[in-house]
Write a protein that holds these residues in place. Structure first.
Motif, PDB file in Angstrom:
ATOM      1  N   ALA A  59       2.984   6.817   5.215  1.00  0.00           N
ATOM      2  CA  ALA A  59       2.678   6.005   6.255  1.00  0.00           C
ATOM      3  C   ALA A  59       1.202   6.081   6.632  1.00  0.00           C
ATOM      4  CB  ALA A  59       3.606   6.376   7.344  1.00  0.00           C
ATOM      5  N   GLN A  60       0.639   7.187   6.138  1.00  0.00           N
ATOM      6  CA  GLN A  60      -0.903   7.294   6.572  1.00  0.00           C
ATOM      7  C   GLN A  60      -1.593   6.418   5.733  1.00  0.00           C
ATOM      8  OE1 GLN A  60      -2.669  11.112   7.539  1.00  0.00           O
ATOM      9  NE2 GLN A  60      -0.723  12.200   7.005  1.00  0.00           N
ATOM     10  N   TYR A  61      -1.003   6.398   4.232  1.00  0.00           N
ATOM     11  CA  TYR A  61      -2.121   5.756   3.253  1.00  0.00           C
ATOM     12  C   TYR A  61      -1.810   3.910   3.599  1.00  0.00           C
ATOM     13  CZ  TYR A  61      -3.606   9.553   0.511  1.00  0.00           C
ATOM     14  OH  TYR A  61      -4.410  10.791   0.291  1.00  0.00           O
ATOM     15  N   ALA A  62      -0.579   3.842   4.029  1.00  0.00           N
ATOM     16  CA  ALA A  62      -0.185   2.420   4.315  1.00  0.00           C
ATOM     17  C   ALA A  62      -1.010   1.877   5.489  1.00  0.00           C
ATOM     18  CB  ALA A  62       1.261   2.125   4.722  1.00  0.00           C
ATOM     19  N   SER A  63      -1.287   2.827   6.577  1.00  0.00           N
ATOM     20  CA  SER A  63      -2.205   2.636   7.910  1.00  0.00           C
ATOM     21  C   SER A  63      -3.673   2.314   7.383  1.00  0.00           C
ATOM     22  CB  SER A  63      -1.859   3.666   8.494  1.00  0.00           C
ATOM     23  OG  SER A  63      -0.403   3.770   9.149  1.00  0.00           O
ATOM     24  N   VAL A  64      -4.080   3.080   6.328  1.00  0.00           N
ATOM     25  CA  VAL A  64      -5.492   2.827   6.169  1.00  0.00           C
ATOM     26  C   VAL A  64      -5.649   1.234   5.776  1.00  0.00           C
ATOM     27  CG1 VAL A  64      -7.221   3.129   4.403  1.00  0.00           C
ATOM     28  CG2 VAL A  64      -5.847   5.182   5.185  1.00  0.00           C
ATOM     29  N   GLU A  65      -4.531   0.902   4.735  1.00  0.00           N
ATOM     30  CA  GLU A  65      -4.701  -0.485   4.377  1.00  0.00           C
ATOM     31  C   GLU A  65      -4.260  -1.525   5.771  1.00  0.00           C
ATOM     32  OE1 GLU A  65      -5.468  -3.723   1.863  1.00  0.00           O
ATOM     33  OE2 GLU A  65      -5.767  -1.464   1.427  1.00  0.00           O
ATOM     34  N   ALA A  66      -3.583  -0.950   6.319  1.00  0.00           N
ATOM     35  CA  ALA A  66      -3.374  -1.992   7.756  1.00  0.00           C
ATOM     36  C   ALA A  66      -4.626  -2.060   8.516  1.00  0.00           C
ATOM     37  CB  ALA A  66      -2.335  -1.328   8.717  1.00  0.00           C
ATOM     38  N   LEU A  67      -5.418  -1.074   8.607  1.00  0.00           N
ATOM     39  CA  LEU A  67      -6.646  -1.351   9.387  1.00  0.00           C
ATOM     40  C   LEU A  67      -7.757  -2.145   8.701  1.00  0.00           C
ATOM     41  CD1 LEU A  67      -6.702   2.133  11.108  1.00  0.00           C
ATOM     42  CD2 LEU A  67      -6.097  -0.084  12.075  1.00  0.00           C
ATOM     43  N   ALA A 105       0.893  -1.327   0.115  1.00  0.00           N
ATOM     44  CA  ALA A 105      -0.026   0.064  -0.034  1.00  0.00           C
ATOM     45  C   ALA A 105       0.845   1.328  -0.092  1.00  0.00           C
ATOM     46  CB  ALA A 105      -1.079  -0.071   1.141  1.00  0.00           C
ATOM     47  N   ALA A 106       2.048   1.179   0.704  1.00  0.00           N
ATOM     48  CA  ALA A 106       2.941   2.414   0.625  1.00  0.00           C
ATOM     49  C   ALA A 106       3.592   2.512  -0.786  1.00  0.00           C
ATOM     50  CB  ALA A 106       4.085   2.009   1.693  1.00  0.00           C
ATOM     51  N   ILE A 107       3.592   1.468  -1.330  1.00  0.00           N
ATOM     52  CA  ILE A 107       4.509   1.604  -2.867  1.00  0.00           C
ATOM     53  C   ILE A 107       3.562   1.941  -3.564  1.00  0.00           C
ATOM     54  CG2 ILE A 107       5.376   0.251  -4.487  1.00  0.00           C
ATOM     55  CD1 ILE A 107       6.505  -1.929  -2.439  1.00  0.00           C
TER      56      ILE A 107
END
Length: 397
Positions: free
Chosen positions: A274-282, A51-53
């Motif tokens: 990192a925020q966009y990656a965190s969206v996917e993490a949750l 997601a970060a990439i």
């Protein structure tokens, strides 16, 4: 030139100092086993990295609103609703540069000079220093391992003065692994409401709980305590995202607005990617999180059993996080190769020098009768490290 008196009063992190010393020894080719880690030894799950990439490739690399992107706020609201029984709107969420930054923002928003903040001992090393940074006064309430390091309600009542502004609760706890029950939190909440206080509820380890226990957020108990609670959480521990630096708060709108304003001047927005990656993490599959939790539980079981078989050491069984507080009272005042072991720092330094094992002295957490061991390392390393500690203690006179 006279520099900041406030800055000079802030103690350096003992945990970072011991870890740095161990890393230096490792870089010199010395076989050091470190129990100092305050972060998972697992890699960030691949779906989060992807997601970060994607965010980078899609040009999502610019400034965001200071308090965070709406997508992440909505994902956090959904998470809080589903997992914690908490209803928040997006404007009550503030995304920050890690949970530590979130705690700092919270203290900045609620404290005036001379306000008192009650902190249970043993505490996470940064709580007192963060209070000092905002000109508040840390007030310590000592806990007992016989009671799983939990707050004694009568002692809490005795610590409250007209200057008391807040109490910090950390469940599951670093460094003790303490997990509060709903009944215990209800008693604390009652005192908080009666005395017009605020709770800073640090829940960063909420997904790392063992033996079938369940995390309860104090904010979920009733409307009165929810209005007075600042929930602290983040991505670091559960998602193995320590270096991504995303933490968040959930609070009432007035406090959230103050924190967002403070952050807008101090740091602007947290890392966009990192925020966009965190969206996917949750939003993504949580199976890998459960795999990590089970592995931590397996390591904890081994570590606790092995420590309690070492003569001179004892520990209680932590119900959460990935640390064990080891009681070294029986070893204080003894000698090793002519070196006195009078404090937990003495113990940690001699152990590192003689057996090449790094542990964190309990003095860093406000209780010198303990050392902290992290089981955020492989079972193989845990076994070898505890064997070395056992050998070390057998040589102590």
């Amino acid at each position: 030139m006279e520099l900041s008196k406030k800055a000079k009063q802030i103690a350096p992190s003992t945990t970072l100092a011991i870890t740095a010393k161990a890393k230096k020894m490792k870089s010199e080719g010395i076989n050091v086993i470190s129990f100092g880690a305050g972060e998972p030894d697992f890699d960030t799950p691949q779906y989060i990295k992807d997601a970060a990439i994607d965010a980078i490739n899609n040009g999502l690399t610019r400034y965001t609103p200071a308090s965070g992107i709406i997508e992440l706020k909505e994902a956090i609201c959904n998470k809080l609703r589903k997992e914690n029984g908490l209803e928040y709107s997006a404007n009550e969420i503030v995304i920050s540069n890690g949970a530590k930054h979130s705690i700092y923002n919270a203290l900045m928003a609620i404290c005036n000079p001379g306000d008192e903040v009650i902190i249970p001992v043993p505490y996470w090393v940064s709580y007192p220093e963060l209070a000092k940074l905002v000109d508040a006064i840390p007030v310590f309430i000592h806990t007992d391992e016989k009671n799983q390091f939990k707050i004694n309600i009568e002692e809490l009542k005795n610590k409250i003065t007209p200057k008391t502004k807040a109490i910090i609760i950390n469940s599951p706890s670093n460094p003790t692994g303490t997990v509060y029950t709903e009944e215990e939190l209800s008693k604390i909440a009652e005192i908080v409401v009666e005395n017009d206080l605020i709770v800073i509820s640090d829940e960063i380890y909420e997904k790392l709980i063992y033996d079938g226990y369940k995390h309860i957020s104090i904010a979920s108990l009733n409307k009165d305590i929810k209005e007075r609670t600042i929930v602290i959480n983040g991505m670091s521990k559960a998602y193995a995202m320590t270096g991504w630096r995303i933490g968040y708060t959930a609070s009432n709108k007035e406090i959230a607005s103050l924190m967002a304003n403070i952050q807008s001047h101090a740091t602007s927005n947290p890392n966009t990617i990192a925020q966009y990656a965190s969206v996917e993490a949750l939003r993504g599959n949580q199976k890998e999180i459960e795999i990590m939790r089970k592995e931590f539980e397996k390591r904890r079981n081994f570590m606790v059993d092995r420590i309690n078989k070492i003569s001179g050491l004892t520990c209680v069984n932590p119900l959460g996080a990935f640390y064990v507080m080891v009681n070294i009272t029986n070893l204080k005042g003894k000698m090793f190769n002519g070196k006195s072991i009078l404090t937990s720092l003495d113990f940690a330094n001699v152990l590192l020098e003689e057996e090449k094992v790094a542990v964190i002295p309990g003095d860093a957490f406000g209780d010198d009768n303990y050392i902290r061991l992290s089981f955020a390392t492989s079972l193989e390393q845990i076994k070898e490290g505890l064997d070395r500690i056992d050998s070390f203690i057998q040589k102590i006179k």
